[in-house]
Design an enzyme around this catalytic site. Sequence first.
Site, PDB file in Angstrom:
ATOM      1  N   ASN A  42       0.834  -1.198   0.000  1.00 25.72           N
ATOM      2  CA  ASN A  42       0.000   0.000   0.000  1.00 25.72           C
ATOM      3  C   ASN A  42       0.874   1.256   0.000  1.00 25.72           C
ATOM      4  OD1 ASN A  42       0.564  -0.901   2.667  1.00 25.72           O
ATOM      5  ND2 ASN A  42      -1.103   0.306   3.518  1.00 25.72           N
ATOM      6  N   CYS A  53      -4.000   0.474  -2.559  1.00 35.51           N
ATOM      7  CA  CYS A  53      -3.879  -0.774  -1.810  1.00 35.51           C
ATOM      8  C   CYS A  53      -2.739  -1.645  -2.337  1.00 35.51           C
ATOM      9  CB  CYS A  53      -5.175  -1.572  -1.908  1.00 35.51           C
ATOM     10  SG  CYS A  53      -6.555  -0.863  -1.010  1.00 35.51           S
ATOM     11  N   GLU A  55      -2.888  -4.788  -3.052  1.00 35.77           N
ATOM     12  CA  GLU A  55      -3.359  -5.650  -4.143  1.00 35.77           C
ATOM     13  C   GLU A  55      -3.307  -4.901  -5.474  1.00 35.77           C
ATOM     14  OE1 GLU A  55      -4.782  -4.976  -1.252  1.00 35.77           O
ATOM     15  OE2 GLU A  55      -5.947  -6.652  -0.466  1.00 35.77           O
ATOM     16  N   CYS A  89     -10.608  -3.759  -4.411  1.00 30.26           N
ATOM     17  CA  CYS A  89      -9.581  -4.752  -4.764  1.00 30.26           C
ATOM     18  C   CYS A  89     -10.218  -6.079  -5.159  1.00 30.26           C
ATOM     19  CB  CYS A  89      -8.605  -4.946  -3.614  1.00 30.26           C
ATOM     20  SG  CYS A  89      -7.462  -3.558  -3.470  1.00 30.26           S
TER      21      CYS A  89
HETATM   22  O1  LIG Z   1      -6.630  -5.461   1.753  1.00 28.55           O
HETATM   23  C1  LIG Z   1      -6.187  -4.342   2.080  1.00 28.55           C
HETATM   24  C2  LIG Z   1      -6.737  -3.592   3.130  1.00 28.55           C
HETATM   25  C3  LIG Z   1      -6.165  -2.370   3.421  1.00 28.55           C
HETATM   26  N1  LIG Z   1      -5.104  -1.901   2.701  1.00 28.55           N
HETATM   27  C4  LIG Z   1      -4.477  -0.629   3.039  1.00 28.55           C
HETATM   28  C5  LIG Z   1      -5.169   0.606   2.547  1.00 28.55           C
HETATM   29  C6  LIG Z   1      -4.680   1.648   3.562  1.00 28.55           C
HETATM   30  O2  LIG Z   1      -3.415   2.146   3.136  1.00 28.55           O
HETATM   31  C7  LIG Z   1      -4.477   0.852   4.840  1.00 28.55           C
HETATM   32  C8  LIG Z   1      -5.592   1.043   5.848  1.00 28.55           C
HETATM   33  O3  LIG Z   1      -6.830   0.793   5.275  1.00 28.55           O
HETATM   34  O4  LIG Z   1      -4.416  -0.510   4.440  1.00 28.55           O
HETATM   35  C9  LIG Z   1      -4.558  -2.631   1.664  1.00 28.55           C
HETATM   36  O5  LIG Z   1      -3.583  -2.228   1.046  1.00 28.55           O
HETATM   37  N2  LIG Z   1      -5.139  -3.816   1.380  1.00 28.55           N
HETATM   38 ZN   LIG Z   2      -8.132  -2.421  -1.701  1.00 25.96          ZN
END
Ligand SMILES: O=c1ccn([C@H]2C[C@H](O)[C@@H](CO)O2)c(=O)[nH]1
Ligand SMILES: [Zn+2]
Length: 131
Positions: A42, A53, A55, A89
């Site tokens: 992220n 994110c 993903e 995602c």
């Molecule tokens: O599956 C997930 C869930 C959350 N986040 C990130 C988004 C944000 O930067 C942090 C808090 O939500 O986590 C992801 O990257 N993937």
């Molecule tokens: Zn996401």
Amino acid sequence: MAETELMMAARTVREKAYAPYSGFKVGAAILTVHGNTHVGCNVENVAYPEGTCAEAGAIAAMIAAGETQIAEVAVIADSPDPVPPCGGCRQKLAEFAAEDARVTLGTTDGTIRENSVAELLPGAFGPGHME
Ligand SMILES: O=c1ccn([C@H]2C[C@H](O)[C@@H](CO)O2)c(=O)[nH]1
Ligand SMILES: [Zn+2]
């Protein structure tokens, strides 16, 4: 049980996450049908909605490498329970993965949960709906 190589790749890239606002680092790794691994983490932004994110980062890396078919996904975060992908995602994963592709959700302490893409996004909107 020993951690899979895919989860280890997600664990390693998680350390690189840029998450100064939430403090919640996430790593994701995609194994493609051709056997290649692409990773993402992220990336937050002071304009909060601009954050991306883990993903989405892994999908972007896969596309940049010229691949489009996801065989398997691993996602990891430091949370009490495995963190499921957000709604956006789930739709992004469904674009490039078969319904039965496995998504393994993990915590840094080793707990895992497994879901298929169809379980994560039942009744997904797909190309067939635009015919
Ligand atoms: O599956 C997930 C869930 C959350 N986040 C990130 C988004 C944000 O930067 C942090 C808090 O939500 O986590 C992801 O990257 N993937
Ligand atoms: Zn996401």
